[in-house]
Design an enzyme around this catalytic site. Structure first.
Site, short mmCIF file in Angstrom:
data_model
loop_
_atom_site.label_atom_id
_atom_site.label_comp_id
_atom_site.label_asym_id
_atom_site.label_seq_id
_atom_site.Cartn_x
_atom_site.Cartn_y
_atom_site.Cartn_z
N GLY A 154 4.96 24.57 40.33
CA GLY A 154 5.20 25.81 39.62
C GLY A 154 6.56 24.89 38.10
O GLY A 154 5.98 24.45 38.04
N CYS A 155 7.36 25.36 38.27
CA CYS A 155 8.21 24.67 36.62
C CYS A 155 8.38 23.91 37.04
O CYS A 155 8.21 22.92 35.51
CB CYS A 155 8.58 25.88 36.08
SG CYS A 155 8.63 27.59 36.19
N TYR A 156 9.37 22.89 38.14
CA TYR A 156 9.48 21.45 37.54
C TYR A 156 8.46 20.55 38.08
O TYR A 156 8.53 19.52 38.16
CB TYR A 156 10.76 22.07 38.40
CG TYR A 156 9.83 21.63 40.30
CD1 TYR A 156 9.70 20.54 40.87
CD2 TYR A 156 10.00 22.68 41.21
CE1 TYR A 156 9.54 21.05 42.19
CE2 TYR A 156 9.39 23.16 41.97
CZ TYR A 156 9.06 22.08 42.33
OH TYR A 156 9.10 21.63 44.00
N PHE A 354 13.60 23.67 37.48
CA PHE A 354 14.05 23.67 37.83
C PHE A 354 13.00 24.95 38.45
O PHE A 354 11.23 25.46 37.69
CB PHE A 354 15.11 25.34 37.96
CG PHE A 354 16.10 24.99 37.06
CD1 PHE A 354 16.82 23.71 37.49
CD2 PHE A 354 16.08 25.11 35.69
CE1 PHE A 354 17.72 23.89 36.81
CE2 PHE A 354 16.91 24.76 34.61
CZ PHE A 354 18.17 24.15 34.92
#
Length: 368
Positions: A154-156, A354
Site C-alpha cells: 500500500g501507500c507506505y 500511512f
C-alpha cells in the site's frame, strides 16, 4: 555510515483528467439518481484534487467510446482481475521506465550499468517474470543486479523500500540502489455504493516514481541523508484501511475514521522517531507528508501544530495528481529536493506515510 537519497524522477500516464470529469463518470457508472449525483459531486469538489492521471482513457469518455470497460450503462460484464492484470502488464513497464530514466537523468554521473541493486514496489499489479526483470532489460542494467520486490503493502511501501536501500548502502558504501514505485490504482475501480468505496474512488490516480540511493554523495546537487526511520501501528484501524483481491479487481477499504486514527497516532510516532535524535519537532521546517487525502493532511497539521504552508508540497501533489499509493511520497520529496538552496544545508526533513494495518511510517532526512 549514512546513505543518501541522491535523485528522484517521476512519470505519469498521458491521460490527465479533471476531478469533476471523473466524478461524472462515476455517477453514470454507479447509475446514481440526481440526489446521489449531487452528493458525489460535492465529495469530489472538496477532495482537494484538481486532476488525476490514469492509464485508462475511459474515465474521460462516455458509454460507446470505452476501450477497457464494457460499453453498457452498468459496465457489465465488469472487468475481471485477469483483464485488469493484462492492462497492468501492458502499462506498468513504460511508466516505470520513464520514471527511472528521469531519475538517472538527474544523476548523469551514475550509469545504469553501475547500479548494484533494484527494488521494485507495487500494490496494484503482479506477474512473473515481473516488472523488476523487465526493468533490468529495458534500462540496460547488469543481469546480476540484485533484485527485490516490495508488493502489496500500500501507500507506505516506499518507506520499506528506502529502509532496505538504506541498509544495503550502510553495509556497502559502494552500493548504488534504484527504487522504482509504480502504481496503476485506476485499474481497480469498484462499483460499490458504500461511502468507503466512494471515497477511495475519489482519491486514487496512476503514477511512478524512482529514487536513487547511494552510499556516498555524488555530484554537486542537493542530497537527502537518510538519518532515521520509525514504524508504528494503530491496531484499532485494522479494518479501516485495507486492500483485498476479489473477483473483479483489488478492493480498497478506506473508512472515514482513518484521519482520526492517524491524528491519534501521529504525535506518538513523531516522538518515538525523534526521541534519541538531536532534533526537536520545533526544529523542522520541511515536511514531506504522504497526501492520503485532504482530511488526513489537516488532521496531522492540527495534532503537530504545523501550518498549511508548512505542508504545501503535499497539498500541491494532492491537487495535481491525487493519491498514487506508494509513489506519492516520492513525488512530495521530489518537490522538496528540487527546491533546496545552499541556505537549506543541514536542515532536517520530516516525512510520513500511512497504509493498511493501520500502519504509520516516519522518516527523518537531512539536506546535504
Amino acid at each position: 555510515m549514512t546513505s543518501y537519497l541522491s535523485a528522484i524522477g517521476t512519470a505519469n500516464p498521458t491521460h490527465r483528467l479533471p476531478q469533476a470529469s471523473i466524478g461524472e463518470f462515476m455517477a453514470r457508472a454507479l447509475q446514481f439518481d440526481e440526489a446521489a449525483t449531487r452528493k458525489l459531486r460535492a465529495l469530489y469538489r472538496v477532495s482537494g484534487i484538481g486532476h488525476r492521471y490514469t492509464v485508462l482513457p475511459d474515465y474521460g469518455r462516455s458509454t460507446g467510446d470505452f476501450t477497457f470497460f464494457p460499453n453498457t450503462p452498468d459496465l457489465e460484464p465488469f472487468p475481471t482481475v485477469g483483464a485488469r492484470m493484462q492492462a497492468y502488464r501492458r502499462e506498468a513497464l513504460p511508466l516505470a521506465t520513464a520514471a527511472a530514466e528521469s531519475c538517472l537523468q538527474n544523476a548523469p554521473e551514475i550509469s545504469p550499468a553501475s547500479l548494484t541493486h533494484l527494488i521494485s514496489v507495487s500494490c496494484t499489479g503482479m506477474y512473473a517474470p515481473g516488472l523488476d526483470i523487465e526493468l533490468v532489460n529495458r534500462l540496460g542494467l547488469r543481469p546480476n543486479v540484485q533484485r527485490t520486490c516490495v508488493n502489496f503493502m500500500g501507500c507506505y511501501a516506499a518507506f520499506n523500500a528506502l529502509k532496505l536501500a538504506d541498509a544495503i548502502c550502510r553495509a556497502d558504501p559502494e552500493a548504488r540502489v534504484l527504487v522504482v514505485c509504480t502504481e496503476l490504482c485506476t485499474l481497480h475501480f469498484q462499483k460499490h455504493h458504500e461511502e468507503d468505496h466512494l471515497v477511495s474512488n475519489a482519491l486514487f490516480g496512476d503514477g511512478s516514481a524512482a529514487a536513487l540511493v547511494l552510499g556516498r554523495p555524488s555530484g554537486t546537487r542537493p542530497h537527502l541523508a537518510l538519518e532515521a526511520f520509525h514504524c508504528g501501528l494503530e491496531p484499532d484501524g485494522h479494518a479501516d484501511m485495507a486492500w483485498h483481491v476479489n473477483d473483479s479487481g483489488f478492493e480498497m477499504t478506506l473508512s472515514s475514521y482513518v484521519p482520526k486514527l492517524i491524528q491519534r497516532g501521529i504525535r506518538r510516532l513523531t516522538d518515538d522517531l525523534l526521541r534519541h535524535l538531536p532534533v526537536k519537532l520545533t526544529d523542522i521546517r520541511h515536511f514531506a507528508i504522504h497526501p492520503g487525502g485532504r482530511r488526513i493532511l489537516e488532521a496531522i497539521e492540527k495534532e503537530l501544530n504545523i501550518t498549511r504552508a508548512d505542508n504545501a508540497p503535499a497539498y500541491h501533489i494532492l491537487r495535481e495528481y491525487g493519491n498514487m499509493s506508494s509513489a506519492t511520497v516520492l513525488f512530495v520529496l521530489r518537490e522538496l529536493l528540487n527546491g533546496f538552496t545552499a541556505s537549506d544545508a543541514g536542515a532536517p526533513v520530516l516525512s510520513f506515510a500511512f497504509g493498511p494495518g493501520l500502519t504509520l511510517e516516519a522518516m527523518l532526512l537531512r539536506v546535504v
